[in-house]
Design an enzyme around this catalytic site. Structure first.
Site, mmCIF file in Angstrom:
data_model
loop_
_atom_site.group_PDB
_atom_site.id
_atom_site.type_symbol
_atom_site.label_atom_id
_atom_site.label_comp_id
_atom_site.label_asym_id
_atom_site.label_seq_id
_atom_site.Cartn_x
_atom_site.Cartn_y
_atom_site.Cartn_z
ATOM 1 N N CYS A 37 -4.581 1.786 7.242
ATOM 2 C CA CYS A 37 -4.149 0.533 7.867
ATOM 3 C C CYS A 37 -3.348 0.740 9.144
ATOM 4 C CB CYS A 37 -3.328 -0.296 6.882
ATOM 5 S SG CYS A 37 -1.894 0.559 6.227
ATOM 6 N N CYS A 105 1.635 1.470 -0.191
ATOM 7 C CA CYS A 105 2.892 1.304 0.551
ATOM 8 C C CYS A 105 4.025 2.050 -0.150
ATOM 9 C CB CYS A 105 3.258 -0.175 0.660
ATOM 10 S SG CYS A 105 2.001 -1.153 1.511
#
Lengths: 141, 169
Positions: A37, A105
């Protein structure tokens, strides 16, 4: 996708945003990125007598990445370095109730704190006086 | 994992440079042929199969007509999946210097917003985005998959940076 209240809290009021002097002897810096990402995360620690006395982060990414790094800086303050090294992404994900698509994350935040500790240890392994032998495992980190 | 062969479905050679007209023509031809409305006579299973074929066709078309998606897909066919974090078969990790630069540029972006030259900043990022995309395509022509994948990962970081530039303006 709905963010949990804890993620929103860290996102809106991130703890310990900022930088420490990366060239300082007592500072370790970890920089990591998520290739899928494009998120990037910098996490820094200041260590005194084996204890993390300060932690700062800058994260450029989604709310979950910001919350994960903010949470880790809160957790590690006051921890000794060995304990901070054992933080697992699953603990972060659980605390923040991250959905499966955002687990990466928490992995990023775990990688960042480990990288910061390794950077700190590498500085000290390199500068350790001869009277303090450095083990091979530490030197290779 | 079986990767669907979008090139075979659309009767194109498996390469980075494609004939856009041939892609459009073949897509339209198959879209008519696969259209679920054309299989009214089929039973439930036949209808479902028709819907599935249509969806595969649309996915193939969307992937191949976009140069970046096509390049990423060729990397995947070549054994490197940019969506995966696997150290060998996943997206290549960028070096420390690159990631540090990505952090430092955010700091310069904040300065540029605060009375600096935001258009110059944006221009730099856009030029680099074009450059890494062009390099990735050139590397795919030489079948250097890993090198192409590295460029495509750099592109994702730069795209993210550009999104931030645009979000704040």
């Amino acid at each position: 996708m709905a963010y949990s209240d804890k993620v929103i809290d860290h996102y809106e009021n991130p703890r310990n945003v900022g930088s420490l002097d990366k060239d300082a002897d007592d500072v370790g810096t970890g920089i990591v990125g998520a290739p899928a990402c494009g998120d990037v995360m910098k996490l820094q620690i200041r260590v005194e007598d084996g204890v993390i006395v300060d932690a700062r982060f800058k994260t450029y990414g989604c709310g979950s990445a910001i919350a994960s790094s903010s949470l880790v800086t809160e957790w590690v303050k006051g921890m000794n370095v060995e304990d901070a090294m054992s933080i697992q992404n699953a603990q972060i994900a659980e605390e923040l109730s991250l959905p499966p698509v955002k687990i990466h994350c928490s992995v990023l935040a775990e990688d960042a704190i480990k990288a910061a500790i390794r950077d700190y240890q590498a500085k000290h392994a390199a500068r350790a006086p001869r009277s303090e032998p450095v083990t091979e495992a530490e030197a290779s980190k | 994992m079986i990767i669907p062969d979008h090139f075979a479905l659309l009767s194109l050679p498996r390469q980075v440079d494609i004939d856009r007209d041939a892609l459009e023509a073949r897509y339209l031809e198959l879209a008519r042929e696969f259209h679920p409305d054309r299989v009214v006579a089929a039973d439930g299973a036949g209808q479902r199969a028709a819907v599935e074929r249509s969806s595969e066709l649309n996915e193939a078309y969307r992937t191949l007509r976009d140069p970046v998606r096509r390049a990423e897909y060729l990397c995947k066919l070549g054994g490197i999946d940019l969506e995966s974090t696997d150290p060998k078969q996943g997206a290549p990790a960028m070096g420390h210097a690159f990631l540090l630069d990505m952090i430092e540029r955010r700091e310069r972006l904040a300065v540029a917003r605060d009375g600096g030259d935001i258009e110059a900043f944006r221009g730099d990022v856009e030029r680099e985005l074009s450059a890494v995309t062009a390099t990735a395509i050139a590397e795919l022509r030489r079948e250097r998959i890993r090198s192409a994948a590295e460029q495509l990962v750099a592109r994702r970081y730069l795209q993210r940076l550009l999104d931030e530039v645009d979000a704040g303006s």
